[in-house]
Design a protein around this motif. Structure first.
Motif, short mmCIF file in Angstrom:
data_model
loop_
_atom_site.label_atom_id
_atom_site.label_comp_id
_atom_site.label_asym_id
_atom_site.label_seq_id
_atom_site.Cartn_x
_atom_site.Cartn_y
_atom_site.Cartn_z
N ALA A 1 0.83 -1.21 0.00
CA ALA A 1 0.00 0.00 0.00
C ALA A 1 0.86 1.26 0.00
N SER A 2 1.95 1.25 0.75
CA SER A 2 2.79 2.45 0.80
C SER A 2 3.51 2.68 -0.53
N GLY B 1 2.24 2.01 -3.54
CA GLY B 1 1.23 2.64 -4.39
C GLY B 1 0.93 4.07 -3.97
N ASN B 2 0.87 4.32 -2.65
CA ASN B 2 0.62 5.68 -2.17
C ASN B 2 1.78 6.61 -2.52
N THR B 3 3.00 6.11 -2.42
CA THR B 3 4.16 6.92 -2.76
C THR B 3 4.16 7.26 -4.24
N THR C 1 1.57 7.45 -6.25
CA THR C 1 0.50 8.41 -6.49
C THR C 1 0.88 9.80 -6.01
N SER C 2 1.46 9.89 -4.83
CA SER C 2 1.83 11.19 -4.28
C SER C 2 2.92 11.87 -5.10
#
Length: 117
Positions: free
Chosen positions: A47-48, A50-52, A54-55
């Motif tokens: 999850a991190s 993918g979040n990284t 995206t960010s």
């Protein structure tokens, strides 16, 4: 200098851990995966990752992710950790041309330990 040596030993320990992880994967699945930074990150916390992604794409630049982060995540982990560890140990080596203790700081008497010597 202690920080560099500690980081060097940490990177070498990470290299050993990745080799053990790869060998256990090879033993259980029958193929030897060369772990990359991206595969290790995805294995630890998908999850991190993918979040990284995206960010970085949203707030910084998609070019930054495409041309810097993606190639960095495809680097094989074992050689990278080995090189980082050895470089850190080399930077943090103890003999950096320090003068003898008797030249500038005065000589200190040596303590005798118990025993024959």
């Amino acid at each position: 200098m202690v920080v560099f040596r500690a980081l060097g030993w940490l990177f070498l320990a990470l290299a050993v851990a990745v080799v053990v992880h790869d060998l256990l994967t090879w033993w259980s699945q029958g193929r030897y995966p060369f772990s990359t930074f991206g595969s290790l990150w995805a294995h630890l916390d998908p999850a991190s990752l993918g979040n990284t992604q995206t960010s970085v794409r949203r707030h910084l630049s998609g070019v930054l992710w495409t041309w810097m982060m993606r190639p960095l995540l495809t680097v094989p982990a074992v050689p990278a950790f080995l090189v980082l560890g050895l470089v850190q140990l080399w930077i943090g080596r103890r003999d950096l041309g320090r003068p003898d203790a008797g030249v500038l700081m005065g000589s200190r008497p040596r303590r005798r330990r118990g025993g024959l010597l």
